[in-house]
Design an enzyme around this catalytic site. Structure first.
Site, mmCIF file in Angstrom:
data_model
loop_
_atom_site.group_PDB
_atom_site.id
_atom_site.type_symbol
_atom_site.label_atom_id
_atom_site.label_comp_id
_atom_site.label_asym_id
_atom_site.label_seq_id
_atom_site.Cartn_x
_atom_site.Cartn_y
_atom_site.Cartn_z
ATOM 1 N N ASP A 410 20.230 51.745 36.934
ATOM 2 C CA ASP A 410 19.412 50.545 36.752
ATOM 3 C C ASP A 410 18.485 50.816 35.579
ATOM 4 O OD1 ASP A 410 17.604 48.461 36.835
ATOM 5 O OD2 ASP A 410 17.311 48.530 39.008
ATOM 6 N N HIS A 411 18.754 50.151 34.453
ATOM 7 C CA HIS A 411 18.020 50.448 33.220
ATOM 8 C C HIS A 411 16.554 50.024 33.290
ATOM 9 C CE1 HIS A 411 17.986 52.158 29.376
ATOM 10 N NE2 HIS A 411 19.011 51.524 28.803
#
Length: 438
Positions: A410-411
């Site tokens: 999850d950036h």
């Protein structure tokens, strides 16, 4: 005085469920601990026990009803000898079942309000309904045992595992059990026509092609909702590495030779779970949850292991995987996977976790990218190990067993550089497995 029995919350996140099956009927006497119903949550079918003693005065929600909200009155318990007509159960107890439940408002239950729980030991004696545990039903189906002819030794004559195992196999008459209960399974076309389709389904359906239509299970609905949420809300970043497995495979052989007398067998996946757990502790920036205004950082690695089960996927959790031995992880994963396939996991055993691992290498998949399991921020996708040309440490060209591993991050919570550090740490532990037991 009548006691309302309400739809229970069988997991911390449960808001509604399906009342899959009633194991009692109006007029039955129940005691604390008796199994009353089977309730389908988003991940499992769980048994619902009575907590009070009394007689089932009214069933307010029919079995098979979906979308029953937690807290809805599903039945009313009265004291033995109490007049069932005194019950003032809410009429809007459940959305889809209210119309069906208006008709049975009669005094019939009162006439049979005194049967003892063991008065009808045969499964067929409870209406035309087979009263058996979910495990007993699965075993009966596998052995070809007709449950209507089996005597139950459980509470209220309920058929349990031992009863089925003691029964003679091959006696099932699958084409002619109770018509009302088996018609949908025996005739897929009829089942399809009986499904009340949504307008969206009708718009997509091509009636020229032979087809069937089935309702989505609670599990499939949850999978669809959570994965859509993951791809819509979490900007995924994917990072892949190739990992040499030869030293890991050699160590595994030595470990399994040592554990053989104990009946324990460590799989490659068990060792990879340990490697991911240790990598997450070494790179804690990836062992996190994005919470909007805060970032939750975990101090240990609880690894969710993807397990395929009939109708969907579930992710039982190996707690503190970074601290466990290979043998302890092997025992835990074997137990969790077995109970997951039987629908017997407790909610706390599959809800939570700090990161996930999904291994499709055993199915021959060379590489893939997994969807993050929210609210986690990291999932590792494992491909198949196979022989490939490989440059050896001395610079010579040889052949090695190599697998591809792809991390999805999850950036919002994990920067690319931190994700790359995690993948490098994971590869280091796998290629030098003694570092995991040193």
């Amino acid at each position: 005085m009548p006691i309302e029995i309400k739809m229970p919350a069988l997991s911390p996140t449960m808001e509604e469920g399906k009342l899959a099956k009633w194991l009692v009927k109006e007029g039955d006497t129940v005691s604390s601990g008796d199994i009353m119903a089977e309730i389908e949550t988003d991940k499992a079918t769980m048994e619902f026990e009575a907590v009070d003693e009394g007689v089932i005065g009214k069933i307010s929600v029919a079995e098979g009803t979906e979308g029953v909200k937690v807290g809805t009155v599903i039945a009313v318990l009265v004291e033995e000898g109490e007049d069932a007509s005194a019950i003032d159960a809410p009429k809007a107890a459940a959305p889809k079942a209210a119309a069906k439940e208006e008709a049975p408002k009669t005094e019939a239950p009162k006439a049979e309000s005194k049967p003892a729980p063991a008065a009808a030991p045969k499964a067929a004696a409870s209406g035309d309904r087979v009263v058996a545990t979910p495990l007993a039903k699965r075993i009966a189906d596998a052995k070809g045992v007709d449950l209507s002819g089996v005597t139950g030794s459980g509470p209220n004559g309920r058929i349990v595992k031992a009863d089925v195992e003691a029964a003679q196999g091959g006696s099932a008459k699958k084409a002619a059990p109770a018509p009302a209960a088996s018609a949908p399974a025996a005739a897929p076309v009829a089942a399809a026509s009986s499904v009340e389709m949504a307008d969206e389904t009708r718009a997509l359906l091509d009636a020229r092609v032979p087809h069937s239509v089935e309702k989505l299970s609670g599990m499939r609905k949850t999978i669809a909702r959570r994965l859509a949420q993951s791809k819509q809300e979490a900007p995924h970043i994917y990072l892949s590495v190739d990992v040499q497995l030869d030293k890991l495979l050699e160590l595994r052989s030595q470990i399994n030779a040592t554990l053989e007398k104990q009946g324990v067998k460590v799989s490659v996946n068990d060792m990879l779970v340990k490697a991911l757990g240790m990598a997450l502790v070494a790179v804690p920036e990836c062992n996190v949850t994005f919470a909007g205004n805060e970032l939750i950082k975990y101090e240990r690695a609880d690894i969710s292991v993807a397990v395929s089960i009939p109708g969907g996927l579930i992710t039982p959790i190996v707690t503190a995987a970074n601290e466990k031995s290979f043998s302890a992880i092997a025992k835990a994963t074997k137990d969790l996977a077995s109970r997951a396939k039987e629908g017997k996991l407790k909610p706390e055993e599959y809800q939570g976790g700090t990161a996930s691992i999904s291994n499709m290498g055993m199915m021959g998949i060379k590489s893939f990218s997994a969807v993050i399991n929210p609210p986690q921020s990291t999932i590792l996708a494992i491909g198949a190990g196979d022989k490939r040309p490989w440059v050896m440490p001395d610079g010579s060209l040889g052949v090695a067993t190599v697998m591809s591993a792809t991390g999805s991050f999850d950036h919002r919570a994990v920067d690319g550089a931190d994700g790359a550090r995690l993948m490098a740490a994971f590869r280091e532990f796998v290629e030098n497995p003694l570092s995991m037991i040193a």
